[in-house]
Design an enzyme around this catalytic site. Sequence first.
Site: not given
Ligand code: OSB
Ligand code: MG
Length: 380
Positions: A161, A290, A238, A188, A163, A135, A213, A262
């Site tokens: 992925k 994550g 999510d 995402d 953001k 991510s 996402e 999660k």
């Molecule tokens: O939306 O998936 C998410 C991290 C913190 C809060 C929300 C998210 C995330 C990540 C990081 O996308 C995923 C990772 O590398 O742990």
């Molecule tokens: Mg997410």
Amino acid sequence: MKIERLELRLLRLPLVHFFETSFGRIDDKHFIVIRADGEGASGYGECVAEQDPYYSAETNETLWHIVEDFIAPRVIGAEFTHPRDVFPALSAIRGHHMAKAAVEMAAWDLYATRTGIPLSRAIGGARARIVSGVSIGIQPSLDALLAKVERELAAGYRRIKIKIKPGWDVRPVEALRARFGKIPLMVDANAAYTLADAVHLAALDAFDLMMIEQPLDYDDIADHAALQRMLKTPICLDESIKSVHAARDAISAGACRIINIKPGRVGGIGQSIALHDFCAAHQVPVWHGGMLESGIGRAANIHLSTLPNFSLPGDIAASKRYFDPDVIDPPVEVAADGTIAVPTGPGLGVTICEDRIERATLKKLTLERSDVSRVKAEVR
Ligand code: OSB
Ligand code: MG
């Protein structure tokens, strides 16, 4: 299984690289680790709450309060035949899934450790390795993004992925496709859009993304269903999926075609297994999300990902992308083929470095039976 003592620690660990999402940027990770002691063994749970109530309403402060005043009195001294009984024992407490999940994870680790089996086996998983994705946060420039993706692809990661947020969405995706071709790619949004952006988001359909996402608000199933009808790209939820019931509503409304699991969001490993099974029964693929976990939470995520319907690469990457050093040794490593070995020792199967935990500790609280007996008298 009896939990005799809970130790809570608030830790601060600097991130190797800052992480920026549509919520903002963080440079340090502040998180709570819970150790459950009982019958001569210990189990660890990591909480995924953050400092701010942005991803979720819970924060480290609310977690501390809920664990100390409401969860500890219900678990310390109680007899559990199996860790799956912990979540139901907390049903009088509304919400606070991250707090429940952290204590429940410690109970699973304690149970698997005392039974002498890896957590994956206690969960019912069968894989020896899991497939890893990355991510990538919002970058200061397109060049920085391209360089980062190039590095992660070279490291072997099997899915990228990125953001996105308004102003950083179609152009970075276009640039990645132009530079890297048909790599497994997804985005995402962390709820950064509204249904009024539907036409703009439909421009992403041209790029053959695996999924988008959480484009819309965290409690908006109806608008996600409306958006999914307008998009070719599958929506993955999510933030919206806070329980198995929420998944049932989202799937029956057509609000998503994929779900990110999660444990912190749904109340723990037991609820994650139930969500995984529900999605499997409805032909909805899942993947493990994550939350920038340390090696403790990361290890649990690896174990859970050994269940069969985790059919897409998870946001579970190598420790060195986050912390140097991690609080476990050896750290989580990703092989050149983009996979991670599932630990084979009892429980989490990782060695927790007590000295590193001690150095990162900002505050600490130990709760035993005598501490919670006053509150216990009032527990329903
Ligand atoms: O939306 O998936 C998410 C991290 C913190 C809060 C929300 C998210 C995330 C990540 C990081 O996308 C995923 C990772 O590398 O742990
Ligand atoms: Mg997410």
